[in-house]
Design a protein around this motif. Structure first.
Motif, PDB file in Angstrom:
ATOM      1  N   VAL A  91       0.730  -1.172  -0.019  1.00  0.00           N
ATOM      2  CA  VAL A  91       0.022   0.116  -0.023  1.00  0.00           C
ATOM      3  C   VAL A  91       0.820   1.355  -0.081  1.00  0.00           C
ATOM      4  O   VAL A  91       1.892   1.329   0.984  1.00  0.00           O
ATOM      5  CB  VAL A  91      -0.814  -0.035   1.271  1.00  0.00           C
ATOM      6  N   VAL A  92       0.731   2.134  -0.991  1.00  0.00           N
ATOM      7  CA  VAL A  92       1.322   3.328  -0.978  1.00  0.00           C
ATOM      8  C   VAL A  92       0.555   4.691  -0.816  1.00  0.00           C
ATOM      9  O   VAL A  92      -0.629   4.649  -1.315  1.00  0.00           O
ATOM     10  CB  VAL A  92       2.182   3.374  -2.384  1.00  0.00           C
ATOM     11  N   THR A  93       1.038   5.593   0.081  1.00  0.00           N
ATOM     12  CA  THR A  93       0.289   6.722   0.214  1.00  0.00           C
ATOM     13  C   THR A  93       1.086   7.990   0.013  1.00  0.00           C
ATOM     14  O   THR A  93       2.024   8.208   0.604  1.00  0.00           O
ATOM     15  CB  THR A  93      -0.266   7.106   1.702  1.00  0.00           C
ATOM     16  N   PRO A  94       0.952   8.685  -1.010  1.00  0.00           N
ATOM     17  CA  PRO A  94       1.626   9.840  -1.416  1.00  0.00           C
ATOM     18  C   PRO A  94       1.532  10.956  -0.473  1.00  0.00           C
ATOM     19  O   PRO A  94       0.669  11.143   0.195  1.00  0.00           O
ATOM     20  CB  PRO A  94       0.920  10.579  -2.613  1.00  0.00           C
ATOM     21  N   SER A  95       2.639  11.616  -0.113  1.00  0.00           N
ATOM     22  CA  SER A  95       2.493  12.541   1.115  1.00  0.00           C
ATOM     23  C   SER A  95       1.930  13.934   0.396  1.00  0.00           C
ATOM     24  O   SER A  95       1.721  14.006  -0.927  1.00  0.00           O
ATOM     25  CB  SER A  95       3.818  12.963   1.595  1.00  0.00           C
ATOM     26  N   ASP A  96       1.806  14.924   1.225  1.00  0.00           N
ATOM     27  CA  ASP A  96       1.266  16.138   0.648  1.00  0.00           C
ATOM     28  C   ASP A  96       2.261  16.635  -0.266  1.00  0.00           C
ATOM     29  O   ASP A  96       3.576  16.575  -0.242  1.00  0.00           O
ATOM     30  CB  ASP A  96       1.228  17.340   1.790  1.00  0.00           C
ATOM     31  N   GLY A  97       1.806  17.156  -1.340  1.00  0.00           N
ATOM     32  CA  GLY A  97       2.578  17.976  -2.476  1.00  0.00           C
ATOM     33  C   GLY A  97       2.736  16.933  -3.561  1.00  0.00           C
ATOM     34  O   GLY A  97       3.341  17.338  -4.616  1.00  0.00           O
ATOM     35  N   CYS A  98       2.595  15.730  -3.462  1.00  0.00           N
ATOM     36  CA  CYS A  98       2.555  14.775  -4.579  1.00  0.00           C
ATOM     37  C   CYS A  98       1.281  14.716  -5.400  1.00  0.00           C
ATOM     38  O   CYS A  98       0.227  14.512  -5.152  1.00  0.00           O
ATOM     39  CB  CYS A  98       2.656  13.160  -4.139  1.00  0.00           C
ATOM     40  N   GLU A  99       1.452  15.385  -6.550  1.00  0.00           N
ATOM     41  CA  GLU A  99       0.223  15.750  -7.379  1.00  0.00           C
ATOM     42  C   GLU A  99       0.034  14.995  -8.461  1.00  0.00           C
ATOM     43  O   GLU A  99      -0.820  15.019  -9.302  1.00  0.00           O
ATOM     44  CB  GLU A  99       0.381  17.078  -8.088  1.00  0.00           C
TER      45      GLU A  99
END
Length: 84
Positions: A39-47
Motif C-alpha cells: 500500500v502506497v500513500t503519497p505525501s502532501d505535494g505529490c500531485e
C-alpha cells in the motif's frame, strides 16, 4: 462485545521518493519473500497518482511509479506498507 484481531504475517513500512523528472523508483524491503500486498500513500505535494505493478513486486524489492508515465518537476515523497 469487542472482538480481538490477530495478525500472523510479516509487516514492513517506510518512506521513499521519486526523483524530480523520473516516473518510477525501486524500493528495497527486508521481508524475505514477495509481499502479498503493498500500500502506497503519497505525501502532501505529490500531485500525481502512484501505483505498484504486481509484476514488479519481488522478494527484496518492489517498484512504485506514477500512473500513465507522468513526471513531476519536484521530488514526490510517499509512505509504504508491505505485508506478507
Amino acid at each position: 462485545m469487542m472482538k480481538r484481531c490477530s495478525f500472523t504475517g510479516a509487516l514492513k513500512f517506510g518512506g521513499s521518493h521519486i526523483d524530480s523528472g523520473e516516473n518510477e523508483v525501486t524500493v528495497t524491503h527486508s521481508l524475505g519473500s514477495a509481499p502479498s500486498s503493498v500500500v502506497v500513500t503519497p505525501s502532501d505535494g505529490c500531485e500525481a497518482p502512484v501505483e505498484v505493478p504486481v509484476a514488479d513486486i519481488g522478494a527484496t524489492t518492489f517498484k512504485v511509479r506514477f500512473v500513465g508515465g507522468v513526471t513531476l518537476g519536484v521530488d514526490a515523497y510517499f509512505y509504504w506498507v508491505a505485508v506478507v
